[in-house]
Design a protein around this motif. Structure first.
Motif, short mmCIF file in Angstrom:
data_model
loop_
_atom_site.label_atom_id
_atom_site.label_comp_id
_atom_site.label_asym_id
_atom_site.label_seq_id
_atom_site.Cartn_x
_atom_site.Cartn_y
_atom_site.Cartn_z
N HIS A 75 5.68 29.81 43.53
CA HIS A 75 6.81 29.67 44.44
C HIS A 75 7.84 30.71 44.07
O HIS A 75 7.74 31.35 43.02
N ARG A 76 8.83 30.88 44.92
CA ARG A 76 9.92 31.80 44.62
C ARG A 76 11.25 31.10 44.81
O ARG A 76 12.23 31.71 45.25
N GLU A 77 11.28 29.80 44.51
CA GLU A 77 12.52 29.04 44.65
C GLU A 77 13.51 29.46 43.55
O GLU A 77 13.12 30.03 42.54
N THR A 78 14.78 29.11 43.75
CA THR A 78 15.83 29.54 42.83
C THR A 78 15.60 29.03 41.41
O THR A 78 15.43 27.84 41.21
N PRO A 79 15.57 29.95 40.42
CA PRO A 79 15.45 29.49 39.03
C PRO A 79 16.61 28.57 38.68
O PRO A 79 17.75 28.86 39.03
N GLY A 80 16.32 27.45 38.01
CA GLY A 80 17.37 26.53 37.61
C GLY A 80 17.63 25.44 38.63
O GLY A 80 18.23 24.42 38.31
N LEU A 81 17.17 25.63 39.89
CA LEU A 81 17.37 24.60 40.92
C LEU A 81 16.02 24.21 41.53
O LEU A 81 15.45 23.18 41.22
N GLY A 82 15.50 25.09 42.41
CA GLY A 82 14.27 24.78 43.12
C GLY A 82 13.06 24.72 42.22
O GLY A 82 12.04 24.12 42.56
N ASP A 83 13.15 25.34 41.03
CA ASP A 83 11.97 25.32 40.16
C ASP A 83 11.81 23.96 39.48
O ASP A 83 10.90 23.78 38.66
N ALA A 84 12.65 22.99 39.83
CA ALA A 84 12.47 21.62 39.33
C ALA A 84 11.17 21.01 39.85
O ALA A 84 10.75 19.96 39.38
N ILE A 85 10.49 21.66 40.81
CA ILE A 85 9.19 21.16 41.26
C ILE A 85 8.09 21.49 40.25
O ILE A 85 6.99 20.98 40.36
N GLU A 86 8.38 22.34 39.27
CA GLU A 86 7.40 22.62 38.22
C GLU A 86 7.48 21.52 37.16
O GLU A 86 8.57 21.03 36.86
N THR A 87 6.32 21.18 36.56
CA THR A 87 6.34 20.10 35.58
C THR A 87 7.13 20.48 34.33
O THR A 87 7.70 19.63 33.67
N ARG A 88 7.18 21.79 34.01
CA ARG A 88 7.90 22.15 32.79
C ARG A 88 9.41 22.14 33.01
O ARG A 88 10.18 22.28 32.08
N ARG A 89 9.85 22.01 34.28
CA ARG A 89 11.27 21.98 34.56
C ARG A 89 11.77 20.58 34.93
O ARG A 89 12.97 20.35 34.96
#
Lengths: 206, 195
Positions: free
Chosen positions: B120-134
């Motif tokens: 994905h190219r979602e905003t680091p720190g916000l949209g990347d909450a869809i990743e399990t490590r975030r």
């Protein structure tokens, strides 16, 4: 030589004094690692493009020098993006959107035009390196500050940049989001303003 | 008037193009391999456990139910020829920036095993909450299926549904919920009689 380094890192810092390249600066600095990642990529591109521009400075007619410089920078950015995608794929997944933004970083074009195109290769490369290092430093510090205030962690995701050994580097001070505004876009402006104020205060004491 | 500026510019365009082409050619296999690895690494996390076939080897594509996205890639899982379920690789164009690719694991009963973000190219720190490590947000789909929640519940709570949003990344969360729901509906239609 010392003055070139000092200029790029502090006195004439691209981000804090010239206020150039704010688009990537504000967009990416949500965590220390993201800031540092883009900072290192910018450092690489600016050093390479300053060197290249200095090497070709006698061959480029004045009329077309800006298109040629932009071409040189765009080439290095594209190459960097491909290399990161191939060898640092996890960080590419995070920074993918912002790597192409390096092209729009006017700090790089500014150094090419005002310094590299008028100087021999050695000083030009050093100037590119110093400017890039100064920029990367601000990105990392701003990213660290916003991550700390916004999420209560530091160096989260370090393993993306430094390999699996860095997985334990993350410092968690508070669990869960703290002051989310810091990570949101307004936090970038406030954070940068605080850094500017701190630098001005340090300078005015001398 | 001199031709020299134009010729110089053309020369530099040619050099740049050559350089980029060479780097693209040399890195292309590695990038494709890295992308394939990203899918493979997540495949085991979303497939029903205990399969004995080779899901990547048995994978096939079929048209996506989502607008303007690339086709679904289906990785079926079998044990002793018995169908256990499948992992569906889906792309959605409704994210905040650029396509989001997900792996949705579904068991034979049509329930979600797990969902993982592939790229994905979602905003680091916000949209990347869809990743399990975030973040844990993406775990919220496990065990869900069509009818649980009912049709109207497959939305964010902000839109009157049953799924929590992500602070600062509503668009991202909405896109993922929609994509998972559409994949489940599509799965129900196609997988009653698996190949």
């Amino acid at each position: 030589m010392k003055s070139i380094l000092r200029n790029g890192l502090w006195t004439n810092n691209a981000a804090l004094v010239q206020l150039l390249g704010l688009c990537p600066l504000l967009a990416v600095t949500t965590t220390a690692v993201a800031g540092l990642g883009l900072g290192l990529a910018t450092l690489l591109v600016i050093t390479a493009s300053s060197t290249a521009v200095s090497l070709i400075r006698h061959r480029v007619p004045r009329d077309v020098r800006l298109p040629v410089f932009i071409l040189v920078i765009a080439t290095f950015v594209t190459v960097t993006e491909l290399l990161v995608a191939a060898w640092l794929h996890e960080i590419y997944l995070t920074l993918g959107l912002f790597l192409p933004l390096i092209v729009t970083n006017c700090a790089i074009l500014a150094r090419a035009e005002t310094f590299a195109s008028r100087q021999p290769v050695g000083p030009a490369a050093l100037d590119g390196f110093a400017t890039g290092a100064g920029f990367a430093l601000v990105l990392a510090v701003l990213g660290a500050g916003r991550e700390l205030v916004g999420r209560g962690t530091l160096l989260d995701g370090a393993e993306m940049l430094f390999g699996p050994a860095a997985a334990g580097w993350t410092v968690t001070l508070v669990d869960g989001d703290v002051f989310l505004l810091a990570v949101l876009p307004p936090g970038a402006f406030i954070g940068l303003a605080l850094l500017l104020a701190a630098k001005n205060r340090l300078d005015s004491r001398d | 008037m001199s031709l020299r500026p134009g010729l110089t510019l053309a020369l530099f365009v040619a050099i740049s193009l050559t350089l980029v082409t060479v780097v693209h050619q040399t890195t292309h296999p590695r990038i494709a391999e890295a992308e394939r690895q990203a899918v493979m690494a997540r495949l085991d996390q979303v497939l029903p456990s205990g399969y004995d076939n080779d899901p990547p080897g048995d994978a096939y594509s079929r048209p996506t139910p989502l607008d303007g996205a690339s086709p679904l890639r289906v990785y079926p899982a079998y044990r002793d020829e018995r169908y256990l379920g499948a992992a569906v690789e889906v792309e959605t164009r409704r994210g905040y920036s650029g396509p989001i690719r997900l792996l949705v694991g579904i068991d034979a009963g049509g329930r979600v095993v797990a969902v993982r973000a592939v790229s994905h190219r979602e905003t680091p720190g916000l949209g990347d909450a869809i990743e399990t490590r975030r973040g844990d947000w993406i775990h919220g789909f496990a065990g869900r299926g069509i009818g649980d929640p009912p049709e109207s519940g497959w939305r964010l709570t902000a839109d009157g549904g049953e799924f929590d949003g992500i602070t600062g990344a509503t668009v991202t969360a909405r896109a993922v919920v929609e994509a998972v729901h559409r994949v489940l509906l599509d799965f129900e239609r196609h997988e009653e009689h698996p190949p």
